[in-house]
Write a protein that holds these residues in place. Structure first.
Motif, mmCIF file in Angstrom:
data_model
loop_
_atom_site.group_PDB
_atom_site.id
_atom_site.type_symbol
_atom_site.label_atom_id
_atom_site.label_comp_id
_atom_site.label_asym_id
_atom_site.label_seq_id
_atom_site.Cartn_x
_atom_site.Cartn_y
_atom_site.Cartn_z
ATOM 1 N N MET A 136 38.611 29.409 52.697
ATOM 2 C CA MET A 136 37.869 28.864 51.558
ATOM 3 C C MET A 136 38.616 29.113 50.247
ATOM 4 S SD MET A 136 34.033 29.795 50.121
ATOM 5 C CE MET A 136 33.170 29.325 51.608
ATOM 6 N N VAL A 137 39.414 30.163 50.210
ATOM 7 C CA VAL A 137 40.143 30.537 49.003
ATOM 8 C C VAL A 137 41.548 29.934 49.074
ATOM 9 C CG1 VAL A 137 40.989 32.466 47.616
ATOM 10 C CG2 VAL A 137 38.817 32.668 48.845
ATOM 11 N N LYS A 145 44.006 39.983 41.129
ATOM 12 C CA LYS A 145 43.743 39.292 39.866
ATOM 13 C C LYS A 145 43.638 37.782 40.070
ATOM 14 C CE LYS A 145 45.648 42.924 36.926
ATOM 15 N NZ LYS A 145 46.696 43.347 35.976
ATOM 16 N N ASP A 146 44.433 37.245 40.975
ATOM 17 C CA ASP A 146 44.299 35.830 41.334
ATOM 18 C C ASP A 146 42.898 35.558 41.882
ATOM 19 O OD1 ASP A 146 46.948 35.371 40.667
ATOM 20 O OD2 ASP A 146 47.663 35.368 42.749
ATOM 21 N N ALA A 153 36.150 31.067 38.279
ATOM 22 C CA ALA A 153 36.186 29.605 38.174
ATOM 23 C C ALA A 153 35.300 28.934 39.220
ATOM 24 C CB ALA A 153 37.622 29.113 38.329
ATOM 25 N N ASN A 154 34.935 29.684 40.268
ATOM 26 C CA ASN A 154 34.126 29.129 41.365
ATOM 27 C C ASN A 154 32.972 30.076 41.702
ATOM 28 O OD1 ASN A 154 35.969 26.730 42.564
ATOM 29 N ND2 ASN A 154 37.283 28.474 41.993
ATOM 30 N N THR A 180 35.305 44.418 36.191
ATOM 31 C CA THR A 180 36.059 43.276 35.659
ATOM 32 C C THR A 180 35.151 42.173 35.125
ATOM 33 O OG1 THR A 180 36.163 42.219 37.850
ATOM 34 C CG2 THR A 180 37.972 43.711 37.243
ATOM 35 N N GLY A 181 33.844 42.428 35.149
ATOM 36 C CA GLY A 181 32.910 41.425 34.660
ATOM 37 C C GLY A 181 32.887 40.162 35.505
ATOM 38 N N THR A 182 33.108 40.313 36.806
ATOM 39 C CA THR A 182 33.125 39.173 37.721
ATOM 40 C C THR A 182 31.894 39.210 38.605
ATOM 41 O OG1 THR A 182 35.534 39.371 37.780
ATOM 42 C CG2 THR A 182 34.508 37.913 39.402
ATOM 43 N N ASP A 183 31.175 38.108 38.689
ATOM 44 C CA ASP A 183 29.958 38.051 39.506
ATOM 45 C C ASP A 183 30.329 37.771 40.963
ATOM 46 O OD1 ASP A 183 27.383 37.894 40.438
ATOM 47 O OD2 ASP A 183 26.980 35.907 39.613
ATOM 48 N N LEU A 184 30.541 38.845 41.719
ATOM 49 C CA LEU A 184 30.853 38.721 43.141
ATOM 50 C C LEU A 184 29.576 38.958 43.937
ATOM 51 C CD1 LEU A 184 34.176 40.801 43.230
ATOM 52 C CD2 LEU A 184 33.933 38.309 43.069
ATOM 53 N N LYS A 185 29.180 37.948 44.693
ATOM 54 C CA LYS A 185 27.912 38.035 45.427
ATOM 55 C C LYS A 185 28.122 38.720 46.772
ATOM 56 C CE LYS A 185 26.252 33.773 43.262
ATOM 57 N NZ LYS A 185 27.490 33.614 42.452
#
Length: 329
Positions: A136-137, A145-146, A153-154, A180-185
């Motif tokens: 999927m990625v 970081k990628d 973005a997704n 990192t302020g990233t919404d990882l579900k």
């Protein structure tokens, strides 16, 4: 005073011998069961079976131990099964330290007490954890970081599976997102194997699991391990940089699988089990087969295991509080 202590120890030994006749005769058991809380195909199962196969023919057990998988509730079902087993040495628990050192911080009530209900027997193997991604990625995502940039973005697809809610790999990915302020579900599974299967199938973007649970598929090109949690690169994935190398030193950690017996199991039975496990861990076939799963065979004394459990309990308290996760969240 010394005479009184000697009398007490002698009386206690005599009482134990009458309650547990095998202590006096030192007869090995016919059958020993090893209970683990995760499904077949994962690192917990592999550790249980490889060691179980080599425990026979010792002062502890005549035959190879029998492994029973009791998956569910993030490994807690297996803990409860062993807690309630007879303290006669015929039933052992094999579990990551998460269930003993992290769960007390996230469950207001556990059906077991990690300290009062179990006796440490031996550490069995050391493991690191890994962040891996599936089809999927995009293939252009090669670093942590990628991955974070892709996740931002997704956001609808930015999910990760773990072997259990409240497990070490769950918290590593949760910390990564938080810091990192990233919404990882988070998508919790009953063990790593089904999570990795969904990642390979393209219904789950990524996984945070023991490194060994993604290793074979990483080598086969079906998934890509982006980082491991070790202090140095693992010998199993020397091509993969650690979290620390990529700017995330706070995610450096190493976990162990360990054997426990029910509380009140006699000390010399625990010692016999420890010796049988130590003997198994010296076998080259065991060391090599664990290595295939990204595990390093590693024994210990019961006392060293107890200290490590206590140290990890203290270390994870502030981390869990920072993440803000509870069983109800």
């Amino acid at each position: 005073m010394a005479t009184r202590r000697s009398f007490i120890h002698t009386a206690a030994a005599a009482a134990a011998g009458s309650a547990f006749p095998w202590l006096a005769f030192a007869q090995p058991f016919e059958v020993v069961k090893i209970i683990n809380g995760f499904p077949a195909g994962g690192t917990a199962d592999a550790t249980s079976r490889r060691i179980a196969e080599r425990m026979g023919g010792t002062a502890y057990t005549k035959n190879a131990a029998v492994v029973e998988n009791k998956p569910g509730a993030g490994g807690r079902i297996a803990c409860e099964v062993v807690k309630n087993a007879a303290p006669d040495g015929t039933t052992l628990l094999l579990t990551p330290y998460s269930m003993m050192s992290i769960y007390p911080h996230i469950y207001k009530t556990l059906t077991y007490d990690p300290v009062k209900d179990f006796v440490p027997v031996s550490i069995a193997a050391l493991m690191t954890h890994a962040l891996s991604v599936g089809p999927m990625v995009p293939a252009s995502v090669k670093t942590v970081k990628d991955y974070l940039a892709w996740a931002k973005a997704n956001p609808k697809d930015a999910s990760y599976g773990s072997p259990a809610a409240g497990s070490t790999p769950h918290f590593l990915a949760a910390l990564l997102g938080l810091n990192t302020g990233t919404d990882l579900k988070h998508v919790p599974y009953r063990g790593s194997a089904p999570a990795v299967a969904d990642m390979i199938g393209g219904t789950l973007a990524s996984c945070s699991t023991p490194t060994g649970d993604a290793l074979a598929n990483h080598r086969a090109g079906k998934v890509r391990i982006l980082a491991t949690s070790s202090a140095q690169r693992t010998p199993f994935t020397p091509e993969v940089p650690t979290y620390a190398e990529q700017g995330f030193p706070e995610l450096t950690t190493e976990e162990w699988f360990g054997f426990y017996a029910p509380a009140k199991t006699p000390a010399n039975v625990v010692a016999a089990a420890n010796a049988a496990i130590a003997q198994a861990l010296k076998e080259k076939t065991v060391v090599d087969s664990l290595a295939l799963m990204g595990l390093v065979a590693h024994g210990s004394t019961p006392a060293d295991m107890e200290k490590s459990q206590r140290d990890e309990l203290n270390r994870w308290g502030p981390i869990v509080k920072k993440i803000g996760f509870t069983a109800e969240s």
